[in-house]
Design a protein around this motif. Sequence first.
Motif, PDB file in Angstrom:
ATOM      1  N   GLU A  37       8.384   9.354 -12.188  1.00  0.00           N
ATOM      2  CA  GLU A  37       8.694  10.287 -11.094  1.00  0.00           C
ATOM      3  C   GLU A  37       7.747  11.484 -11.103  1.00  0.00           C
ATOM      4  O   GLU A  37       7.294  11.944 -10.053  1.00  0.00           O
ATOM      5  N   GLU A  38       7.418  11.963 -12.295  1.00  0.00           N
ATOM      6  CA  GLU A  38       6.568  13.149 -12.409  1.00  0.00           C
ATOM      7  C   GLU A  38       5.110  12.827 -12.692  1.00  0.00           C
ATOM      8  O   GLU A  38       4.230  13.662 -12.459  1.00  0.00           O
ATOM      9  N   HIS A  39       4.839  11.627 -13.210  1.00  0.00           N
ATOM     10  CA  HIS A  39       3.483  11.298 -13.648  1.00  0.00           C
ATOM     11  C   HIS A  39       3.006   9.970 -13.071  1.00  0.00           C
ATOM     12  O   HIS A  39       3.806   9.141 -12.641  1.00  0.00           O
ATOM     13  N   LEU A  40       1.689   9.779 -13.113  1.00  0.00           N
ATOM     14  CA  LEU A  40       1.092   8.526 -12.672  1.00  0.00           C
ATOM     15  C   LEU A  40       1.025   7.559 -13.855  1.00  0.00           C
ATOM     16  O   LEU A  40       0.376   7.851 -14.860  1.00  0.00           O
ATOM     17  N   VAL A  41       1.696   6.413 -13.715  1.00  0.00           N
ATOM     18  CA  VAL A  41       1.723   5.419 -14.789  1.00  0.00           C
ATOM     19  C   VAL A  41       1.272   4.076 -14.227  1.00  0.00           C
ATOM     20  O   VAL A  41       1.861   3.563 -13.267  1.00  0.00           O
ATOM     21  N   PHE A  42       0.214   3.522 -14.816  1.00  0.00           N
ATOM     22  CA  PHE A  42      -0.293   2.209 -14.430  1.00  0.00           C
ATOM     23  C   PHE A  42       0.170   1.186 -15.466  1.00  0.00           C
ATOM     24  O   PHE A  42       0.169   1.467 -16.661  1.00  0.00           O
ATOM     25  N   GLN A  91       0.824  -1.216   0.000  1.00  0.00           N
ATOM     26  CA  GLN A  91       0.000   0.000   0.000  1.00  0.00           C
ATOM     27  C   GLN A  91       0.856   1.263   0.000  1.00  0.00           C
ATOM     28  O   GLN A  91       0.459   2.283  -0.564  1.00  0.00           O
ATOM     29  N   ASP A  92       2.034   1.175   0.620  1.00  0.00           N
ATOM     30  CA  ASP A  92       2.927   2.331   0.613  1.00  0.00           C
ATOM     31  C   ASP A  92       3.380   2.636  -0.819  1.00  0.00           C
ATOM     32  O   ASP A  92       3.390   3.795  -1.255  1.00  0.00           O
ATOM     33  N   LEU A  93       3.739   1.591  -1.571  1.00  0.00           N
ATOM     34  CA  LEU A  93       4.172   1.789  -2.954  1.00  0.00           C
ATOM     35  C   LEU A  93       3.006   2.196  -3.866  1.00  0.00           C
ATOM     36  O   LEU A  93       3.202   2.832  -4.892  1.00  0.00           O
ATOM     37  N   MET A  94       1.789   1.819  -3.464  1.00  0.00           N
ATOM     38  CA  MET A  94       0.590   2.133  -4.244  1.00  0.00           C
ATOM     39  C   MET A  94      -0.052   3.468  -3.860  1.00  0.00           C
ATOM     40  O   MET A  94      -1.053   3.854  -4.455  1.00  0.00           O
ATOM     41  N   ALA A 149       4.200  -6.391  -7.393  1.00  0.00           N
ATOM     42  CA  ALA A 149       5.267  -5.857  -6.540  1.00  0.00           C
ATOM     43  C   ALA A 149       6.439  -5.358  -7.383  1.00  0.00           C
ATOM     44  O   ALA A 149       6.991  -4.281  -7.131  1.00  0.00           O
ATOM     45  N   GLY A 150       6.810  -6.140  -8.394  1.00  0.00           N
ATOM     46  CA  GLY A 150       7.936  -5.747  -9.240  1.00  0.00           C
ATOM     47  C   GLY A 150       7.696  -4.438  -9.972  1.00  0.00           C
ATOM     48  O   GLY A 150       8.587  -3.569 -10.010  1.00  0.00           O
ATOM     49  N   TYR A 151       6.505  -4.284 -10.555  1.00  0.00           N
ATOM     50  CA  TYR A 151       6.220  -3.045 -11.284  1.00  0.00           C
ATOM     51  C   TYR A 151       6.087  -1.850 -10.334  1.00  0.00           C
ATOM     52  O   TYR A 151       6.490  -0.734 -10.681  1.00  0.00           O
ATOM     53  N   LEU A 152       5.562  -2.088  -9.145  1.00  0.00           N
ATOM     54  CA  LEU A 152       5.485  -0.994  -8.159  1.00  0.00           C
ATOM     55  C   LEU A 152       6.891  -0.543  -7.764  1.00  0.00           C
ATOM     56  O   LEU A 152       7.159   0.655  -7.645  1.00  0.00           O
ATOM     57  N   GLU A 153       7.797  -1.490  -7.583  1.00  0.00           N
ATOM     58  CA  GLU A 153       9.176  -1.148  -7.230  1.00  0.00           C
ATOM     59  C   GLU A 153       9.865  -0.372  -8.359  1.00  0.00           C
ATOM     60  O   GLU A 153      10.755   0.438  -8.104  1.00  0.00           O
ATOM     61  N   MET A 154       9.440  -0.609  -9.581  1.00  0.00           N
ATOM     62  CA  MET A 154      10.016   0.107 -10.724  1.00  0.00           C
ATOM     63  C   MET A 154       9.449   1.527 -10.860  1.00  0.00           C
ATOM     64  O   MET A 154       9.933   2.307 -11.668  1.00  0.00           O
ATOM     65  N   GLY A 155       8.407   1.834 -10.075  1.00  0.00           N
ATOM     66  CA  GLY A 155       7.848   3.189 -10.096  1.00  0.00           C
ATOM     67  C   GLY A 155       6.414   3.295 -10.544  1.00  0.00           C
ATOM     68  O   GLY A 155       5.862   4.402 -10.597  1.00  0.00           O
ATOM     69  N   ALA A 156       5.781   2.177 -10.890  1.00  0.00           N
ATOM     70  CA  ALA A 156       4.372   2.230 -11.305  1.00  0.00           C
ATOM     71  C   ALA A 156       3.508   2.726 -10.154  1.00  0.00           C
ATOM     72  O   ALA A 156       3.757   2.418  -8.985  1.00  0.00           O
ATOM     73  N   ALA A 157       2.482   3.503 -10.504  1.00  0.00           N
ATOM     74  CA  ALA A 157       1.533   3.996  -9.496  1.00  0.00           C
ATOM     75  C   ALA A 157       0.536   2.909  -9.119  1.00  0.00           C
ATOM     76  O   ALA A 157      -0.112   2.973  -8.073  1.00  0.00           O
TER      77      ALA A 157
END
Length: 336
Positions: free
Chosen positions: A173-178, A8-11, A190-198
């Motif tokens: 970093e600047e935008h929300l990407v799903f 949830q923290d990454l999300m 988990a992997g995509y969230l760690e890469m920066g996915a919203a």
Amino acid sequence: MSDYPKTQDLMRRGAEFLGSDYAILCGAMSWVSERNLVAAISNGGGFGVIACGAMTPELLDAEIAGTKALTDRPFGVNLITMHPQLSELIAVCAKHGVGHVVLAGGIPPKGSVEAIKAFGAKVLVFAPTIALAKKLFRSGADALVIEGMEAGGHIGPVSTSVLAQEFLPALAEEHLVFVAGGIGRGEAIAGYLEMGAAGVQLGTRFACAAESIAHPDFKKAFFRANARDAVASVQVDARLPVIPVRALKNKGTEEFTAKQREVAGLLDSGVVAMGEAQLQIEHYWAGALRRAVIDGDVEAGSIMAGQSVGMVKQEEPVAEIIDGLMAEAEAALTRR
């Protein structure tokens, strides 16, 4: 709703944007993503999205009202950019105060993003390149969905993992990407969230949920299938560009090849223009999908499914599917 602190923290950014507990969108699946499934996903902590598809404004009006009767949680509406009544559909969303509109199927027509934002809704878009994604963000889009070729239904040519490696470092970093396409387990989330996915978008995992109105025979076809059974359609005539569609291989996939030859012949003879030819192809898919989902014709109908279909083994309530995905993601992050 359970607590999954690391996930949830990454999300958090994605969940706050959607107004949901978890940043898990349901992909808009025509005939499947209707009021019952959409409401169940939102009630289960995810974010349901109505698939407007070829609906008339009147049908969309009724579907939104029906969904509101089943949930008081946020949900969105997916609109196809090539729909001839797009502006009227946007007006229906405005009437109901829909909070999020997903524009799919091509570059949004001029004025459509502005019309949606004018009534306070957030706009989600798809983009196949970083350059187009940046342009859409400059034009007012609030979030982006990148969808790999592993997905079901209409697909692009690039895999989810490659898109994630291209887009997330450049934009997240600047935008929300799903991230979407072929996601079937929480470890991938988990992997995509760690890469920066919203957050993520899943369709195939929800198609056979207990709350899905899909025909029992449609669901059984999913339960029997593995990843290799979900194949992309083949284009038979270069003059008739057809966006590939991923579905379970059956007699219907063969019939589509024949349909393309038929339409190409009409194009050759001048009976139809290019626009009409492409429309005939789209109508074929809409009818074939309905035959499979609603009527249970799994031989001649189109059983659209992503390559994660092999992970769908039984009918489960939506809440259990979501909790299972979150628990898998949490366990993966904890192991790290």
